[in-house]
Design an enzyme around this catalytic site. Sequence first.
Site, PDB file in Angstrom:
ATOM      1  N   HIS A  29       0.816  -1.224   0.000  1.00  8.25           N
ATOM      2  CA  HIS A  29       0.000   0.000   0.000  1.00  8.25           C
ATOM      3  C   HIS A  29       0.848   1.270   0.000  1.00  8.25           C
ATOM      4  O   HIS A  29       0.682   2.168   0.815  1.00  8.25           O
ATOM      5  CB  HIS A  29      -1.099   0.000   1.065  1.00  8.25           C
ATOM      6  CG  HIS A  29      -0.680  -0.167   2.503  1.00  8.25           C
ATOM      7  ND1 HIS A  29       0.327   0.547   3.084  1.00  8.25           N
ATOM      8  CD2 HIS A  29      -1.181  -0.952   3.482  1.00  8.25           C
ATOM      9  CE1 HIS A  29       0.439   0.211   4.350  1.00  8.25           C
ATOM     10  NE2 HIS A  29      -0.457  -0.711   4.615  1.00  8.25           N
ATOM     11  N   HIS A  83      -5.350  -8.666  14.673  1.00 10.63           N
ATOM     12  CA  HIS A  83      -5.364  -7.436  13.862  1.00 10.63           C
ATOM     13  C   HIS A  83      -6.100  -7.732  12.570  1.00 10.63           C
ATOM     14  O   HIS A  83      -5.769  -8.710  11.886  1.00 10.63           O
ATOM     15  CB  HIS A  83      -3.911  -7.015  13.611  1.00 10.63           C
ATOM     16  CG  HIS A  83      -3.732  -5.795  12.774  1.00 10.63           C
ATOM     17  ND1 HIS A  83      -4.661  -4.772  12.709  1.00 10.63           N
ATOM     18  CD2 HIS A  83      -2.708  -5.411  11.956  1.00 10.63           C
ATOM     19  CE1 HIS A  83      -4.207  -3.830  11.902  1.00 10.63           C
ATOM     20  NE2 HIS A  83      -3.034  -4.199  11.431  1.00 10.63           N
ATOM     21  N   GLU A  85      -6.338  -6.000   9.706  1.00 15.06           N
ATOM     22  CA  GLU A  85      -5.884  -5.530   8.397  1.00 15.06           C
ATOM     23  C   GLU A  85      -5.734  -6.752   7.481  1.00 15.06           C
ATOM     24  O   GLU A  85      -5.313  -7.829   7.921  1.00 15.06           O
ATOM     25  CB  GLU A  85      -4.565  -4.748   8.531  1.00 15.06           C
ATOM     26  CG  GLU A  85      -4.257  -3.976   7.257  1.00 15.06           C
ATOM     27  CD  GLU A  85      -3.206  -2.879   7.402  1.00 15.06           C
ATOM     28  OE1 GLU A  85      -2.609  -2.736   8.488  1.00 15.06           O
ATOM     29  OE2 GLU A  85      -2.992  -2.157   6.410  1.00 15.06           O
ATOM     30  N   ASP A  87      -3.745  -8.010   5.442  1.00 11.03           N
ATOM     31  CA  ASP A  87      -2.535  -8.836   5.308  1.00 11.03           C
ATOM     32  C   ASP A  87      -2.509  -9.939   6.371  1.00 11.03           C
ATOM     33  O   ASP A  87      -1.747 -10.901   6.256  1.00 11.03           O
ATOM     34  CB  ASP A  87      -1.248  -8.001   5.357  1.00 11.03           C
ATOM     35  CG  ASP A  87      -1.191  -7.012   6.496  1.00 11.03           C
ATOM     36  OD1 ASP A  87      -2.250  -6.553   6.954  1.00 11.03           O
ATOM     37  OD2 ASP A  87      -0.071  -6.684   6.930  1.00 11.03           O
ATOM     38  N   HIS A 148      -1.548  -0.509  15.390  1.00  9.58           N
ATOM     39  CA  HIS A 148      -1.678   0.799  14.768  1.00  9.58           C
ATOM     40  C   HIS A 148      -3.078   1.043  14.223  1.00  9.58           C
ATOM     41  O   HIS A 148      -3.331   2.105  13.624  1.00  9.58           O
ATOM     42  CB  HIS A 148      -0.626   0.969  13.648  1.00  9.58           C
ATOM     43  CG  HIS A 148      -0.869   0.096  12.432  1.00  9.58           C
ATOM     44  ND1 HIS A 148      -1.073   0.630  11.182  1.00  9.58           N
ATOM     45  CD2 HIS A 148      -0.979  -1.219  12.289  1.00  9.58           C
ATOM     46  CE1 HIS A 148      -1.268  -0.339  10.305  1.00  9.58           C
ATOM     47  NE2 HIS A 148      -1.209  -1.459  10.955  1.00  9.58           N
ATOM     48  N   ASP A 167       1.436  -6.511  14.476  1.00  9.43           N
ATOM     49  CA  ASP A 167       2.403  -5.717  13.699  1.00  9.43           C
ATOM     50  C   ASP A 167       3.579  -5.202  14.550  1.00  9.43           C
ATOM     51  O   ASP A 167       4.659  -4.928  14.017  1.00  9.43           O
ATOM     52  CB  ASP A 167       1.710  -4.500  13.078  1.00  9.43           C
ATOM     53  CG  ASP A 167       0.953  -4.832  11.799  1.00  9.43           C
ATOM     54  OD1 ASP A 167       1.183  -5.906  11.218  1.00  9.43           O
ATOM     55  OD2 ASP A 167       0.115  -4.011  11.392  1.00  9.43           O
ATOM     56  N   TYR A 195       9.975   0.439   9.215  1.00  8.62           N
ATOM     57  CA  TYR A 195       8.621  -0.017   9.535  1.00  8.62           C
ATOM     58  C   TYR A 195       7.967   0.929  10.551  1.00  8.62           C
ATOM     59  O   TYR A 195       6.816   1.360  10.381  1.00  8.62           O
ATOM     60  CB  TYR A 195       8.690  -1.439  10.098  1.00  8.62           C
ATOM     61  CG  TYR A 195       7.344  -2.094  10.224  1.00  8.62           C
ATOM     62  CD1 TYR A 195       6.778  -2.777   9.153  1.00  8.62           C
ATOM     63  CD2 TYR A 195       6.622  -2.019  11.401  1.00  8.62           C
ATOM     64  CE1 TYR A 195       5.533  -3.360   9.254  1.00  8.62           C
ATOM     65  CE2 TYR A 195       5.378  -2.595  11.517  1.00  8.62           C
ATOM     66  CZ  TYR A 195       4.841  -3.272  10.445  1.00  8.62           C
ATOM     67  OH  TYR A 195       3.605  -3.843  10.549  1.00  8.62           O
ATOM     68  N   HIS A 228       5.055  -9.834  11.152  1.00  8.92           N
ATOM     69  CA  HIS A 228       5.905  -9.641   9.960  1.00  8.92           C
ATOM     70  C   HIS A 228       7.366  -9.826  10.363  1.00  8.92           C
ATOM     71  O   HIS A 228       7.784  -9.312  11.411  1.00  8.92           O
ATOM     72  CB  HIS A 228       5.797  -8.212   9.419  1.00  8.92           C
ATOM     73  CG  HIS A 228       4.460  -7.831   8.876  1.00  8.92           C
ATOM     74  ND1 HIS A 228       3.947  -8.333   7.699  1.00  8.92           N
ATOM     75  CD2 HIS A 228       3.537  -6.952   9.332  1.00  8.92           C
ATOM     76  CE1 HIS A 228       2.758  -7.784   7.469  1.00  8.92           C
ATOM     77  NE2 HIS A 228       2.484  -6.953   8.441  1.00  8.92           N
TER      78      HIS A 228
HETATM   79 FE1  FEO Z   1      -1.405  -3.478  10.041  1.00  9.93          FE
HETATM   80 FE2  FEO Z   1       0.535  -6.026   8.972  1.00  9.93          FE
HETATM   81  O1  FEO Z   1      -1.024  -5.024   9.087  1.00  9.93           O
END
Ligand code: FEO
Length: 403
Positions: A29, A83, A85, A87, A148, A167, A195, A228
């Site tokens: 993104h 989370h 999101e 991903d 976040h 994250d 990051y 991640h």
């Molecule tokens: Fe906030 Fe890795 O997604």
Amino acid sequence: MKETVFGAVRISEHVWWVGAADWNVRNFHGYLTDRGSSYNAFLIVDEKVTLIDAVKAPFTKEMLDRVASVIDPEKIDYIVSNHSEPDHSGGLPEVIAAVKPEKVFASVIGAKTLAAYYGELNVTPVKTGDTISIGSGNLAFVDTKMLHWPDSMVTYYDADKLLFSQDAFGMHLAGSMMWADEYDKSLLEYEARKYFANIINLQAPKVLALLDSLPGLGLDIQMVLPDHGPMWRTQEDIAWILSLYRDFAEQKPRPRALVAYATMWHSTGILATAFAEGVRSAGVEVHLADLAENDRSSIMTHVAYSGLIAFGAPTMNNQMFPAMADTLCYVKGLKPQNKLGFAFGSCGWSGEGAKQISAELEAMGVEQPEKFIQVKYMPTADELTAIRDCGKRLAEQLLEKCK
Ligand code: FEO
């Protein structure tokens, strides 16, 4: 254990990594992920088999294959979504349909967010202080709202003393090695810094509050497992990443400068080089970046690491050059703190560019001790000397500020 193409990696007595590496993603993104990324998901095989987080949708079959190398996926009882999101949740609808878990857990906002993305998934909301027993151990949930996203939470598993941190403490880095201690520290520091700057910087005060509250939670954390990048399994490495996060979040001024510019016929480029020369002459490290060659996430990484940020652009159609508007919009959203700033640019006739950059810096709360410099067409020798001297003065002020 079953022979599968994709295997799980055992990380503790009850827990396996069942995620995926996304080696070739380069645009996350709008964040330049030039080392790819990974989506970490975890399988806890306790009396209640539990999946912690999922993966981006295209990697779902790979994740389920890794699960199948340990246990029949249909034996998954619980899923925890730390989370929402996509991903980490993109694969959830397919996983839920395939394994039909007894329960799916997420934060209160997470439950709503997952429903908004995927329709009703019958998610059970949990909040800070809630725990569930999964057999030999318990899962404890801690809301980390706005770290976040509003839905964000972390989960602690006391049997193996693991913190699933979503994250937080992660980085975009694809690799075949799983653990932070298998990587070069300077690489980890750069990717963690990038990051934080691009994903978390906006919420830096909340990071400091969370770091301050951690000891009070009384958690014995032997491993930190982000969603991640590499995972943290030694006390030394856990202390290292926590202290880096404090350093990133504090945003103390650093004796370092960024000069980011856009240029059409190289007038602003020459101004940028002269300004950087002045900074360098004062003994301050400086990084020069043409926006035609550097994406906004790389620029933001340098912004976060620099006490002095200078932006220059030509005027085009009575506006600052569009690449600069894009970059400043992005940087402003991430709310960098404690910066000295400077605006400059070139123009042919109307000359709004430098003034608009200066206004954007002011809107960000960046201190600008020197008025912006704008030149017409090509800078003269005197104008180059003036901007070089300006760079030197600002660098000297930065050194004072860093004392
Ligand atoms: Fe906030 Fe890795 O997604």
